[in-house]
Design an enzyme around this catalytic site. Structure first.
Site, PDB file in Angstrom:
ATOM      1  N   HIS A   1       1.438   3.265  -3.272  1.00 31.46           N
ATOM      2  CA  HIS A   1       0.441   4.137  -3.883  1.00 31.46           C
ATOM      3  C   HIS A   1       0.992   5.537  -4.129  1.00 31.46           C
ATOM      4  O   HIS A   1       0.649   6.187  -5.118  1.00 31.46           O
ATOM      5  CB  HIS A   1      -0.801   4.233  -2.996  1.00 31.46           C
ATOM      6  CG  HIS A   1      -1.828   3.184  -3.281  1.00 31.46           C
ATOM      7  ND1 HIS A   1      -2.630   3.205  -4.391  1.00 31.46           N
ATOM      8  CD2 HIS A   1      -2.193   2.078  -2.581  1.00 31.46           C
ATOM      9  CE1 HIS A   1      -3.447   2.167  -4.382  1.00 31.46           C
ATOM     10  NE2 HIS A   1      -3.197   1.457  -3.298  1.00 31.46           N
TER      11      HIS A   1
ATOM     12  N   GLU B   1      -8.330   4.083   6.261  1.00 32.34           N
ATOM     13  CA  GLU B   1      -9.042   3.658   5.054  1.00 32.34           C
ATOM     14  C   GLU B   1      -9.140   2.128   4.969  1.00 32.34           C
ATOM     15  O   GLU B   1     -10.217   1.565   4.826  1.00 32.34           O
ATOM     16  CB  GLU B   1      -8.311   4.204   3.829  1.00 32.34           C
ATOM     17  CG  GLU B   1      -8.909   3.769   2.510  1.00 32.34           C
ATOM     18  CD  GLU B   1      -8.064   4.185   1.313  1.00 32.34           C
ATOM     19  OE1 GLU B   1      -8.599   4.200   0.195  1.00 32.34           O
ATOM     20  OE2 GLU B   1      -6.860   4.479   1.496  1.00 32.34           O
ATOM     21  N   HIS B   2      -7.989   1.454   5.009  1.00 33.55           N
ATOM     22  CA  HIS B   2      -7.944  -0.006   4.954  1.00 33.55           C
ATOM     23  C   HIS B   2      -7.407  -0.524   6.283  1.00 33.55           C
ATOM     24  O   HIS B   2      -6.339  -0.101   6.722  1.00 33.55           O
ATOM     25  CB  HIS B   2      -6.990  -0.495   3.855  1.00 33.55           C
ATOM     26  CG  HIS B   2      -7.261   0.058   2.497  1.00 33.55           C
ATOM     27  ND1 HIS B   2      -6.480   1.051   1.925  1.00 33.55           N
ATOM     28  CD2 HIS B   2      -8.214  -0.250   1.594  1.00 33.55           C
ATOM     29  CE1 HIS B   2      -6.944   1.329   0.718  1.00 33.55           C
ATOM     30  NE2 HIS B   2      -7.991   0.565   0.487  1.00 33.55           N
TER      31      HIS B   2
ATOM     32  N   GLN C   1       0.820  -1.216   0.000  1.00 32.45           N
ATOM     33  CA  GLN C   1       0.000   0.000   0.000  1.00 32.45           C
ATOM     34  C   GLN C   1       0.851   1.262   0.000  1.00 32.45           C
ATOM     35  O   GLN C   1       0.438   2.301  -0.526  1.00 32.45           O
ATOM     36  CB  GLN C   1      -0.935  -0.003   1.213  1.00 32.45           C
ATOM     37  CG  GLN C   1      -1.992  -1.092   1.147  1.00 32.45           C
ATOM     38  CD  GLN C   1      -2.902  -0.943  -0.065  1.00 32.45           C
ATOM     39  OE1 GLN C   1      -3.594   0.049  -0.228  1.00 32.45           O
ATOM     40  NE2 GLN C   1      -2.885  -1.943  -0.934  1.00 32.45           N
TER      41      GLN C   1
ATOM     42  N   ASP D   1      -8.504  -3.659  -3.556  1.00 32.23           N
ATOM     43  CA  ASP D   1      -8.115  -2.630  -4.525  1.00 32.23           C
ATOM     44  C   ASP D   1      -8.409  -3.060  -5.955  1.00 32.23           C
ATOM     45  O   ASP D   1      -8.779  -2.245  -6.801  1.00 32.23           O
ATOM     46  CB  ASP D   1      -6.616  -2.326  -4.410  1.00 32.23           C
ATOM     47  CG  ASP D   1      -6.290  -1.413  -3.244  1.00 32.23           C
ATOM     48  OD1 ASP D   1      -7.215  -0.817  -2.681  1.00 32.23           O
ATOM     49  OD2 ASP D   1      -5.091  -1.296  -2.917  1.00 32.23           O
TER      50      ASP D   1
ATOM     51  N   HIS E   1     -47.693  28.502   7.544  1.00 32.33           N
ATOM     52  CA  HIS E   1     -47.742  27.056   7.728  1.00 32.33           C
ATOM     53  C   HIS E   1     -48.995  26.671   8.529  1.00 32.33           C
ATOM     54  O   HIS E   1     -49.684  25.696   8.215  1.00 32.33           O
ATOM     55  CB  HIS E   1     -46.507  26.564   8.480  1.00 32.33           C
ATOM     56  CG  HIS E   1     -45.255  26.518   7.652  1.00 32.33           C
ATOM     57  ND1 HIS E   1     -44.683  27.652   7.126  1.00 32.33           N
ATOM     58  CD2 HIS E   1     -44.474  25.466   7.283  1.00 32.33           C
ATOM     59  CE1 HIS E   1     -43.584  27.304   6.460  1.00 32.33           C
ATOM     60  NE2 HIS E   1     -43.439  25.991   6.532  1.00 32.33           N
TER      61      HIS E   1
END
Length: 439
Positions: free
Chosen positions: A257, A322-323, A254, A356, A416
């Site tokens: 990335h 995230e993961h 990861q 992914d 109203h």
């Protein structure tokens, strides 16, 4: 920074997480959006020439061009794309099936209900750059089509002047109605505000670089967006049963990335943690993506040792990553013990790379702590849950008329209140205190 105690074997050298864009990026994006809004296709072409050296008369791929691209893609690639998209479709269809329309009767003749209505048009951004993320085509386009979105416009840039054949094939097979060879701010802005040749969409989805993310942020409100994604993140929770070599490989998978992608290990075993650090140092020199992975690991990598899994899960929740990958003797415990994550990957047989690329769950996920308040992209993002009401019983309407009159006047909303009054008066044959009108 964290309330959960740990022994830190490696701390990141970069500690400040930027929640918003760099001011220079913000200004560049704002200027480009304003320019495209004012000059349309002309501005889009100028930006594409400037950033991608590409300025055709039309960015839209014709059916013939798509057929030529498909013919160039190896059959094995087509088969793999088709298989992966089948997995994504099955997950999205199961999500759609979990969203039900309903209608209930709360009082005699009082019917309340909801319908899940797809948006009419979505824009999908599929990144290019150093890594062409063709999997993003599955996640954004196919999920939208399963939701029932009638029109999906999709953009992807040239890569070093070449058409990204596999990406275009994935976009086509996913069901894109329009495919544009267009990237960056100009792609996102063109889809959102519309130009002479690109009709505007109602929602934007898909990952991208800092400029794409900032463009989506600035356009939110004018259009919907999936989320504003930052650099990809991974956090691994490991106990004494974890294989340190696999932990090291998964962290670095990861980190590649980008140079600002955090990779974090939280372990209940100091031995596992230290062996993981040793393996990382052995693996890094030979990684083809070392330029990104090493920078990310040196600057953003972290290793914590905690007393037990309760502490590990607590610290992981503080990260809201995230993961989150769980390599423990009983990984499914995390389903009950953790609250803040974009996606969970349970056990050694699973890894973030599956999510992914191939397994079928959506890879567009919250970053930078956003998992505390949102999930990732899913079929429901392309749907609007819309309510409706119908009152067919006169007495029930009169009852709500009186109730609404009282409630509205407490808030000083006389108009109203009168909407309620007229129904109470008409359905009960009463007079109005504020008018001599009779029913």
């Amino acid at each position: 920074m964290f309330s959960t105690a740990s022994t830190v074997l490696k701390a990141p050298t970069s500690t400040e997480i930027r929640r918003g864009a760099d001011p220079k990026v913000q200004q560049i994006v704002a200027d480009a959006i304003a320019d495209i809004r004012a000059r349309g296709d002309e501005a889009v072409r100028e930006y594409s020439l400037k950033f991608d050296d590409y300025g055709p008369d039309s960015f839209l791929l014709t059916e013939q061009q798509i057929e030529e691209v498909m013919a160039r893609v190896p059959q094995q690639v087509i088969e793999d794309i088709t298989f992966v998209q089948k997995q994504v479709r099955r997950m999205a269809e199961a999500q759609l099936a979990s969203l039900t329309d309903f209608e209930i009767e709360t009082l005699p003749g009082v019917h309340l209900g909801q319908r899940n209505v797809p948006i009419d048009a979505a824009g999908a951004y599929v990144p290019g750059g150093k890594y062409p993320l063709l999997a993003s085509a599955h996640m954004t386009i196919l999920t939208a089509k399963v939701a029932g979105v009638e029109r999906v416009a999709a953009c992807t840039p040239l890569i070093q002047g070449e058409v990204p054949d596999a990406t275009v094939a994935a976009m086509h097979l996913a069901g894109a109605d329009e495919i544009y060879l267009l990237g960056g701010i100009q792609a996102v802005a063109a889809m959102a505000v519309g130009t002479e040749t690109i009709a505007p969409v109602s929602m934007l989805a898909g990952p991208g670089n800092a400029f794409v993310a900032e463009a989506k942020r600035q356009l939110f409100g004018e259009v919907g967006i999936d989320l504003v994604a930052g650099p990809s993140e991974v956090l691994i929770v490991a106990d004494e049963t974890a294989d340190p070599f696999i932990v090291a490989v998964d962290l670095l998978s990861q980190a590649e990335h980008g140079p600002d992608s955090p990779a974090v290990l939280i372990s209940t075993s100091e031995e596992v943690a230290r062996k993981t650090l040793e393996h990382i140092e052995e693996i890094l020199p030979g990684m083809p993506t070392r330029d990104y992975a090493e920078t990310a690991w040196r600057e953003w990598g972290a290793v914590h040792v905690v007393d037990d899994l309760d502490s590990a899960y607590s610290l992981a929740d503080e990260y809201a990553c995230e993961h989150v990958q769980v390599l423990s003797a009983e990984p499914r415990e995390a389903l009950e013990r953790m609250k803040h994550y974009g996606a969970l990957f349970l056990g050694e047989g699973t890894c973030v790379s599956y999510g992914d690329k191939t397994i079928g769950t959506n890879h567009v996920l919250p970053t930078r702590g956003a998992a505390r308040y949102t999930g990732g992209l899913w079929v429901g993002k392309y749907l609007r849950t819309c309510t409706y009401q119908e009152v067919t019983d006169r007495e029930s309407s009169a009852f709500f008329g009186e109730l609404t009159g009282r409630a509205a006047r407490v808030e000083r909303f006389e108009g109203h209140a009168r909407s309620g009054d007229v129904r109470a008066a008409k359905y009960r044959g009463e007079t109005l205190s504020w008018s001599d009108h009779s029913f």
